[in-house]
Design a protein around this motif. Structure first.
Motif, PDB file in Angstrom:
ATOM      1  N   ALA A  34      39.323 -12.623  64.621  1.00  0.00           N
ATOM      2  CA  ALA A  34      39.827 -11.633  63.661  1.00  0.00           C
ATOM      3  C   ALA A  34      40.714 -10.638  64.403  1.00  0.00           C
ATOM      4  N   ASN A  35      41.784 -10.181  63.747  1.00  0.00           N
ATOM      5  CA  ASN A  35      42.645  -9.155  64.332  1.00  0.00           C
ATOM      6  C   ASN A  35      41.803  -7.913  64.597  1.00  0.00           C
ATOM      7  N   PRO A  36      41.828  -7.384  65.836  1.00  0.00           N
ATOM      8  CA  PRO A  36      40.914  -6.281  66.186  1.00  0.00           C
ATOM      9  C   PRO A  36      41.081  -5.020  65.351  1.00  0.00           C
ATOM     10  N   VAL A  37      42.109  -4.961  64.507  1.00  0.00           N
ATOM     11  CA  VAL A  37      42.241  -3.803  63.618  1.00  0.00           C
ATOM     12  C   VAL A  37      41.032  -3.715  62.676  1.00  0.00           C
ATOM     13  N   PHE A  38      40.331  -4.837  62.496  1.00  0.00           N
ATOM     14  CA  PHE A  38      39.143  -4.809  61.635  1.00  0.00           C
ATOM     15  C   PHE A  38      38.087  -3.843  62.175  1.00  0.00           C
ATOM     16  N   ILE A  39      38.102  -3.641  63.507  1.00  0.00           N
ATOM     17  CA  ILE A  39      37.114  -2.740  64.116  1.00  0.00           C
ATOM     18  C   ILE A  39      37.346  -1.314  63.621  1.00  0.00           C
ATOM     19  N   ALA A  40      38.628  -0.925  63.542  1.00  0.00           N
ATOM     20  CA  ALA A  40      38.948   0.402  62.997  1.00  0.00           C
ATOM     21  C   ALA A  40      38.546   0.472  61.527  1.00  0.00           C
ATOM     22  N   GLY A  41      38.761  -0.616  60.792  1.00  0.00           N
ATOM     23  CA  GLY A  41      38.372  -0.664  59.375  1.00  0.00           C
ATOM     24  C   GLY A  41      36.869  -0.466  59.206  1.00  0.00           C
ATOM     25  N   MET A  42      36.094  -1.171  60.037  1.00  0.00           N
ATOM     26  CA  MET A  42      34.632  -1.058  59.949  1.00  0.00           C
ATOM     27  C   MET A  42      34.158   0.338  60.329  1.00  0.00           C
ATOM     28  N   GLU A  43      34.808   0.890  61.367  1.00  0.00           N
ATOM     29  CA  GLU A  43      34.396   2.217  61.830  1.00  0.00           C
ATOM     30  C   GLU A  43      34.717   3.269  60.762  1.00  0.00           C
ATOM     31  N   MET A  44      35.925   3.138  60.170  1.00  0.00           N
ATOM     32  CA  MET A  44      36.326   4.080  59.114  1.00  0.00           C
ATOM     33  C   MET A  44      35.368   3.977  57.924  1.00  0.00           C
ATOM     34  N   ASN A  45      35.022   2.741  57.581  1.00  0.00           N
ATOM     35  CA  ASN A  45      34.155   2.507  56.433  1.00  0.00           C
ATOM     36  C   ASN A  45      32.809   3.205  56.618  1.00  0.00           C
ATOM     37  N   ARG A  46      32.210   3.018  57.799  1.00  0.00           N
ATOM     38  CA  ARG A  46      30.903   3.617  58.072  1.00  0.00           C
ATOM     39  C   ARG A  46      31.022   5.142  58.189  1.00  0.00           C
ATOM     40  N   TYR A  47      32.135   5.579  58.799  1.00  0.00           N
ATOM     41  CA  TYR A  47      32.332   7.023  58.968  1.00  0.00           C
ATOM     42  C   TYR A  47      32.447   7.713  57.603  1.00  0.00           C
ATOM     43  N   LEU A  48      33.235   7.137  56.706  1.00  0.00           N
ATOM     44  CA  LEU A  48      33.374   7.743  55.372  1.00  0.00           C
ATOM     45  C   LEU A  48      32.031   7.725  54.647  1.00  0.00           C
ATOM     46  N   TYR A  49      31.289   6.642  54.820  1.00  0.00           N
ATOM     47  CA  TYR A  49      29.984   6.471  54.145  1.00  0.00           C
ATOM     48  C   TYR A  49      28.978   7.524  54.594  1.00  0.00           C
ATOM     49  N   THR A  50      28.911   7.769  55.918  1.00  0.00           N
ATOM     50  CA  THR A  50      27.866   8.668  56.423  1.00  0.00           C
ATOM     51  C   THR A  50      28.309  10.137  56.463  1.00  0.00           C
ATOM     52  N   SER A  51      29.608  10.388  56.534  1.00  0.00           N
ATOM     53  CA  SER A  51      30.058  11.772  56.752  1.00  0.00           C
ATOM     54  C   SER A  51      30.386  12.508  55.457  1.00  0.00           C
ATOM     55  N   GLY A  52      30.702  11.770  54.430  1.00  0.00           N
ATOM     56  CA  GLY A  52      31.141  12.420  53.202  1.00  0.00           C
ATOM     57  C   GLY A  52      32.638  12.669  53.163  1.00  0.00           C
ATOM     58  N   ALA A  53      33.329  12.339  54.261  1.00  0.00           N
ATOM     59  CA  ALA A  53      34.801  12.423  54.234  1.00  0.00           C
ATOM     60  C   ALA A  53      35.337  11.322  53.311  1.00  0.00           C
ATOM     61  N   THR A  54      36.584  11.493  52.861  1.00  0.00           N
ATOM     62  CA  THR A  54      37.145  10.546  51.897  1.00  0.00           C
ATOM     63  C   THR A  54      38.485  10.001  52.393  1.00  0.00           C
ATOM     64  N   ARG A  55      38.940   8.950  51.718  1.00  0.00           N
ATOM     65  CA  ARG A  55      40.273   8.419  52.031  1.00  0.00           C
ATOM     66  C   ARG A  55      41.341   9.485  51.753  1.00  0.00           C
ATOM     67  N   GLU A  56      41.080  10.355  50.772  1.00  0.00           N
ATOM     68  CA  GLU A  56      42.024  11.442  50.475  1.00  0.00           C
ATOM     69  C   GLU A  56      42.158  12.378  51.686  1.00  0.00           C
ATOM     70  N   HIS A  57      41.034  12.666  52.332  1.00  0.00           N
ATOM     71  CA  HIS A  57      41.085  13.504  53.534  1.00  0.00           C
ATOM     72  C   HIS A  57      41.947  12.834  54.610  1.00  0.00           C
ATOM     73  N   CYS A  58      41.770  11.523  54.762  1.00  0.00           N
ATOM     74  CA  CYS A  58      42.540  10.773  55.773  1.00  0.00           C
ATOM     75  C   CYS A  58      44.033  10.813  55.427  1.00  0.00           C
ATOM     76  N   ALA A  59      44.333  10.722  54.138  1.00  0.00           N
ATOM     77  CA  ALA A  59      45.736  10.766  53.712  1.00  0.00           C
ATOM     78  C   ALA A  59      46.353  12.130  54.023  1.00  0.00           C
ATOM     79  N   LEU A  60      45.532  13.188  53.969  1.00  0.00           N
ATOM     80  CA  LEU A  60      46.024  14.530  54.317  1.00  0.00           C
ATOM     81  C   LEU A  60      46.416  14.593  55.793  1.00  0.00           C
ATOM     82  N   VAL A  61      45.618  13.925  56.630  1.00  0.00           N
ATOM     83  CA  VAL A  61      45.932  13.870  58.067  1.00  0.00           C
ATOM     84  C   VAL A  61      47.271  13.162  58.283  1.00  0.00           C
ATOM     85  N   VAL A  62      47.459  12.039  57.597  1.00  0.00           N
ATOM     86  CA  VAL A  62      48.704  11.279  57.728  1.00  0.00           C
ATOM     87  C   VAL A  62      49.893  12.135  57.332  1.00  0.00           C
ATOM     88  N   ALA A  63      49.777  12.780  56.174  1.00  0.00           N
ATOM     89  CA  ALA A  63      50.894  13.592  55.666  1.00  0.00           C
ATOM     90  C   ALA A  63      51.180  14.758  56.611  1.00  0.00           C
TER      91      ALA A  63
END
Lengths: 383, 168
Positions: free
Chosen positions: A137-166
């Motif tokens: 598998a392309n190792p980018v999946f590791i970032a996907g898995m880490e992000m998934n678990r991080y959002l799940y346990t921390s309460g952060a959202t994809r919207e928060h991540c989009a704010l960082v990007v912007a």
């Protein structure tokens, strides 16, 4: 601590997606000339030792340290090449001076990511060959898995991540060296193409080429060279277990420990009170939030809310990645941490140009070695 | 010492143990591909080779003329000053007779890698290449040699545009 150490010279190229006109040696030479000119030093007579950071697999050359001295003026001098983040290189140079064996050291890191035609395959080489690599598998999946678990346990959202990007892409518009500045709205970031759920294409910092050289000196030499030495007040680094099976997916413990070591050596008790700005790894958008929390600027899970409140904007109480970071500036492989150091040092000198933050005295730079690593390094700088 | 031992203690491993899966192992084929930007100095070097020319560079500070060319002088840490056309002749500085290929096949006729100090460089510096059209027994340090170029239509802008160096 023993001998005090300061940054006395800074040189870097602009960071660009492609650099077909120059070889990596010519790219590094440009950064080195600028750094020595900035320091007011002749490398052939005034520099005692060279520390470079490079990974043979990304260079495409084994025993890469052989190819380092010429472009840094380091021929017939002590040279060492470290396969680590740029801040690991800075730590090595720091120790050489702090121990009293040399007075002036040049630290170099560069990226010619555009020359690596099979970069995801090279990254895959960092995975366990028996337990993980056979999954192909392309190792980018590791970032996907880490992000998934991080959002799940921390309460952060994809919207928060989009704010960082912007934020980081907008900050990069103020930085002439940055490769990927853009006036991107958080909504556009949210709608971008999915790469490894929940990680979308704009959550991933695109690679760039570039070179950075930083010159360090002992206190006595530093004070004779410059009116604005930038002091290394504390430094720390840490590796967690490499296991993809057993690591703490929701937390960046390596960053917590690297930060703790840096704060201990700097004598810092409260990061938010005592640090004026931070350039911290944002290889992926969620990493900025995760690292912000791990480095003690807020409680676990609060990084996204801090970002939504504007605290990490250039005008906020704790500007984070005012330079645009890796998302706005381009990911420089293992040079990314040294770019963070350069940005903090420029801010503390008051030489950051259009993205200068007024009145800053102490800053933190943090680098992470990217997937699949749990390897991070932090440094505290003061004017 | 070991000559006197007929049978070592322990369990012997045979090829069939691997073939029949009694001993487990993993393999991996690397996919590491690169396209290095030649840059200013080597870029011009390669394009001149394609034209059938050998070029070097001169530093006016240390007064060296070197080949292959580089953008900056590693001794003086300043940009090189001039491009210099060099002849394709030189002298063998050192050589070896190499009887193994890089995948460890034995060769009866050796490859002859050599450093050829190119005429016109100062102090004399060489380029790494192979010697050919020569009896390996007769190769010697100090031997005068000249480049054997590929025909123009076969040149690609590579050090292999010179096929090898041969005695003159």
């Amino acid at each position: 601590m023993s001998q005090e150490v300061a940054i006395v010279g800074i040189g870097y190229t602009s960071f660009r997606p492609l650099t077909p006109e120059v070889s990596y040696k010519e790219l590094v030479y440009e950064a080195a000339v600028k750094a020595y000119e900035d320091a007011g030093l002749d490398p052939r007579s005034d520099v005692d030792s060279i520390v470079s950071v490079a990974e043979d697999f990304t260079e495409g050359t084994s025993i890469f340290d052989e190819y380092v001295p010429d472009q840094l003026g380091g021929m017939l001098k002590p040279n060492v090449t470290i396969p680590g983040d740029g801040i690991h290189g800075l730590a090595t140079a720091y120790m050489q001076i702090a121990s009293g064996i040399v007075d002036v050291v040049a630290v170099e890191a560069h990226s010619k990511a555009s020359n690596v035609l099979t970069l995801p395959r090279i990254t895959a080489y960092a995975m366990d060959p028996v337990l993980n690599r056979p999954l192909r598998a392309n190792p980018v999946f590791i970032a996907g898995m880490e992000m998934n678990r991080y959002l799940y346990t921390s309460g952060a959202t994809r919207e928060h991540c989009a704010l960082v990007v912007a934020k980081n892409k907008r900050n990069a518009l103020l930085n002439p060296a940055a490769a990927f500045g853009a006036a991107l709205e958080p909504d556009q970031a949210l709608d971008s193409e999915m790469v490894a759920y929940p990680l979308s294409v704009v959550d991933i910092s695109p690679h760039a080429d570039g070179a950075i050289v930083v010159v360090l000196a002992s206190a006595e030499v530093a004070q004779s060279l410059t009116d604005v030495p930038i002091w290394i007040r504390g430094i720390g680094w840490c590796n967690d277990s490499p296991s993809l099976e057993n690591r703490a997916w929701g937390r960046a413990i390596y960053a917590e420990e690297a930060g703790r070591m840096a704060y201990r050596t700097a004598g810092i008790r409260n990061a938010m009170d005592e640090i004026d700005l931070a350039e911290i790894d944002d290889a992926y958008s969620y990493k900025e939030l995760q690292h912000l929390e791990a480095l003690g600027f807020c409680e676990y899970g609060r990084g996204g809310f801090l970002t939504a409140d504007g605290v990490t904007e250039i005008e906020g109480a704790l500007p984070v990645n005012a330079s645009g970071g890796s998302i706005g500036g381009g990911h420089l492989l293992d040079a990314s941490g040294l770019r963070a150091v350069v940005e903090v040092a420029l801010q503390l000198r008051g030489e950051a140009g259009a993205h200068q933050i007024p009145g800053v005295e102490t800053g933190l730079a943090f680098g992470w070695r990217g997937v699949p690593s749990t390897s991070g390094a932090a440094v505290i700088l003061s004017s | 010492m070991t000559v006197k031992i007929d049978k070592f203690p322990g369990v012997y491993l045979h090829e069939s143990d691997f073939e029949q899966g009694r001993v487990l192992y993993n393999t991996w084929d690397p996919q590491a591909q690169y396209a290095w930007d030649a840059g200013i100095a080597i870029g011009r070097y390669l394009s001149e080779l394609k034209q059938g020319h050998l070029v070097g560079v001169r530093c006016n500070q240390c007064r060296r003329t070197v080949v292959p060319p580089r953008a900056f002088c590693e001794w003086c840490f300043r940009p090189m000053d001039d491009w210099v056309n060099l002849p394709d002749t030189g002298t063998v500085n050192t050589f070896s007779l190499c009887y193994v290929t890089w995948d460890m096949q034995y060769l009866t006729e050796p490859q002859i890698p050599a450093v050829i100090d190119i005429d016109g460089t100062r102090p004399s510096v060489g380029i790494m290449h192979l010697l050919g059209d020569v009896d390996p027994k007769k190769v010697h340090i100090g031997m005068r040699v000249q480049a054997v170029w590929k025909p123009e239509e076969e040149r690609t802008g590579s050090i292999l545009d010179i096929r090898h160096f041969k005695p003159v």
